[in-house]
Design a protein around this motif. Structure first.
Motif, short mmCIF file in Angstrom:
data_model
loop_
_atom_site.label_atom_id
_atom_site.label_comp_id
_atom_site.label_asym_id
_atom_site.label_seq_id
_atom_site.Cartn_x
_atom_site.Cartn_y
_atom_site.Cartn_z
N GLU A 139 0.84 -1.20 0.00
CA GLU A 139 0.00 0.00 0.00
C GLU A 139 0.87 1.25 0.00
OE1 GLU A 139 -3.08 0.50 -0.37
OE2 GLU A 139 -4.23 -1.23 0.28
N ARG A 140 1.90 1.24 0.84
CA ARG A 140 2.81 2.38 0.89
C ARG A 140 3.54 2.54 -0.45
NH1 ARG A 140 8.41 2.42 4.30
NH2 ARG A 140 9.21 4.45 3.57
N LEU A 141 3.98 1.43 -1.01
CA LEU A 141 4.67 1.47 -2.30
C LEU A 141 3.76 2.01 -3.39
CD1 LEU A 141 6.82 -1.79 -2.73
CD2 LEU A 141 7.50 0.56 -3.31
N ARG A 142 2.53 1.54 -3.41
CA ARG A 142 1.61 1.98 -4.46
C ARG A 142 1.40 3.48 -4.39
NH1 ARG A 142 -4.49 -0.27 -4.86
NH2 ARG A 142 -4.56 0.70 -2.81
N ALA A 143 1.26 4.02 -3.15
CA ALA A 143 1.07 5.46 -3.00
C ALA A 143 2.29 6.23 -3.50
CB ALA A 143 0.81 5.79 -1.53
N CYS A 144 3.48 5.74 -3.17
CA CYS A 144 4.71 6.41 -3.61
C CYS A 144 4.88 6.32 -5.13
CB CYS A 144 5.93 5.80 -2.91
SG CYS A 144 6.00 6.14 -1.14
N LEU A 145 4.54 5.17 -5.70
CA LEU A 145 4.63 5.02 -7.15
C LEU A 145 3.69 6.00 -7.85
CD1 LEU A 145 4.79 1.12 -7.49
CD2 LEU A 145 6.67 2.74 -7.76
N SER A 146 2.47 6.08 -7.34
CA SER A 146 1.48 6.97 -7.95
C SER A 146 1.93 8.42 -7.89
CB SER A 146 0.13 6.83 -7.23
OG SER A 146 -0.39 5.53 -7.39
N ALA A 147 2.60 8.78 -6.77
CA ALA A 147 3.04 10.17 -6.60
C ALA A 147 4.26 10.50 -7.45
CB ALA A 147 3.36 10.43 -5.13
N SER A 161 10.01 10.46 -2.15
CA SER A 161 8.67 10.10 -1.69
C SER A 161 8.71 8.91 -0.74
CB SER A 161 7.78 9.77 -2.91
OG SER A 161 6.49 9.39 -2.51
N TRP A 162 9.56 7.92 -1.04
CA TRP A 162 9.66 6.75 -0.19
C TRP A 162 10.21 7.12 1.18
CZ3 TRP A 162 7.69 2.18 0.19
CH2 TRP A 162 8.29 1.21 0.98
N ARG A 163 11.21 7.99 1.23
CA ARG A 163 11.77 8.42 2.52
C ARG A 163 10.73 9.21 3.31
NH1 ARG A 163 16.35 9.64 -0.71
NH2 ARG A 163 15.69 11.83 -0.80
N ASP A 164 10.03 10.10 2.63
CA ASP A 164 9.05 10.94 3.33
C ASP A 164 7.87 10.14 3.86
OD1 ASP A 164 10.65 13.09 2.74
OD2 ASP A 164 9.40 13.83 1.09
#
Length: 268
Positions: free
Chosen positions: A155-163, A259-262
């Motif tokens: 879920e976290r990855l998907r959000a970062c990918l989308s951003a 985005s992943w770090r944040d």
């Protein structure tokens, strides 16, 4: 002339627009990612049916993520891959379309002119698939710290990918897939009959099951001697991306890393 005392000479390294080494590892799976991005567009052209085309395309994307993770020795369970690849949930309104979808599939599935139109119009979507999968490949290679990718991680990855795919799905990548899409459309007119038959049968099974996603596990992999219809488009896309250089990839990867770090728990 005597040099002024107290003055220190500084030899600065030249500032480069990007570091090609930062994205060199992404070349390994680029061909696979481009092929699957084109395949998703072909599926959505063969199935002009709400929900059905998205579910089929989502299964192909999930399979791509699993393949990429396996290639990088990362454990991505099917459930987590589905989270990464899924679109918005179908909801009650979409479920109402299944009865009508069965009739539409029976009438239209496999009509290649629909695939031709869809392939020519979906450059941005193909570029998004390419960018998301490329960033996931980078994550597996450079950022994953071991252990299984859980559903929460996905879920976290998907959000970062989308951003992070906005830049990656425009510019050189979009232009490359625009050309690839035109070639794909023409190639689909020559696609072997096995593709139309298998996709049509699978689509009918899917809608008649009421949208049971397990039916889609039977989606056929392409045999090695039956991929010429998509290879021409893939080669055109790869060549165009190679000509564009690495600057756009470096920017995309840097945005994703930030985005992943944040998004890390506790970061504020």
């Amino acid at each position: 002339m005597k040099r002024d005392e107290g003055v220190t000479e500084v030899h600065a390294e030249p500032v480069l627009p990007s570091d090609p080494d930062k994205v060199a590892h992404l070349a390994q799976h680029r061909g696979l990612i481009i092929h699957r991005a084109l395949l998703v567009a072909a599926i959505q052209g063969f199935f002009p049916v709400p929900v059905a085309d998205d579910r089929l395309a989502s299964r192909v994307r999930a399979g791509l993520y699993v393949k990429l993770a396996s290639g990088r020795q990362v454990d991505l369970p099917p459930a987590s891959a589905a989270v990464l690849a899924s679109l918005a949930g179908p909801g009650a309104a979409a479920k109402l379309t299944f009865a009508a979808a069965a009739a539409v599939v029976a009438k239209f599935a496999g009509r290649k002119f629909l695939a031709l139109l869809a392939a020519g119009r979906s450059a941005e979507e193909m570029a998004r698939t390419y960018a998301s999968a490329t960033l996931f490949d980078h994550y597996c290679t450079k950022l994953h710290v071991g252990g299984q990718i859980t559903a929460a991680d996905a879920e976290r990855l998907r959000a970062c990918l989308s951003a992070s795919v906005r830049d990656g799905s425009s510019g050189p990548a979009r232009a490359a897939f625009a050309e690839g899409g035109r070639i794909l459309g023409r190639s689909l007119l020559e696609a072997p009959r096995w593709l139309s038959r298998r996709m049509a049968a699978l689509g009918e099974r899917f809608v008649r099951s009421g949208g049971n996603p397990d039916v889609l596990d039977a989606f056929p992999n392409e045999a090695k001697d039956e991929t010429a219809w998509i290879d021409r488009a893939a080669r055109a896309v790869e060549d165009a991306i190679a000509r564009a250089g690495t600057d756009h990839q470096v920017r995309m990867v840097s945005a994703f890393e930030e985005s992943w770090r944040d998004s890390a728990p506790g970061s504020a």
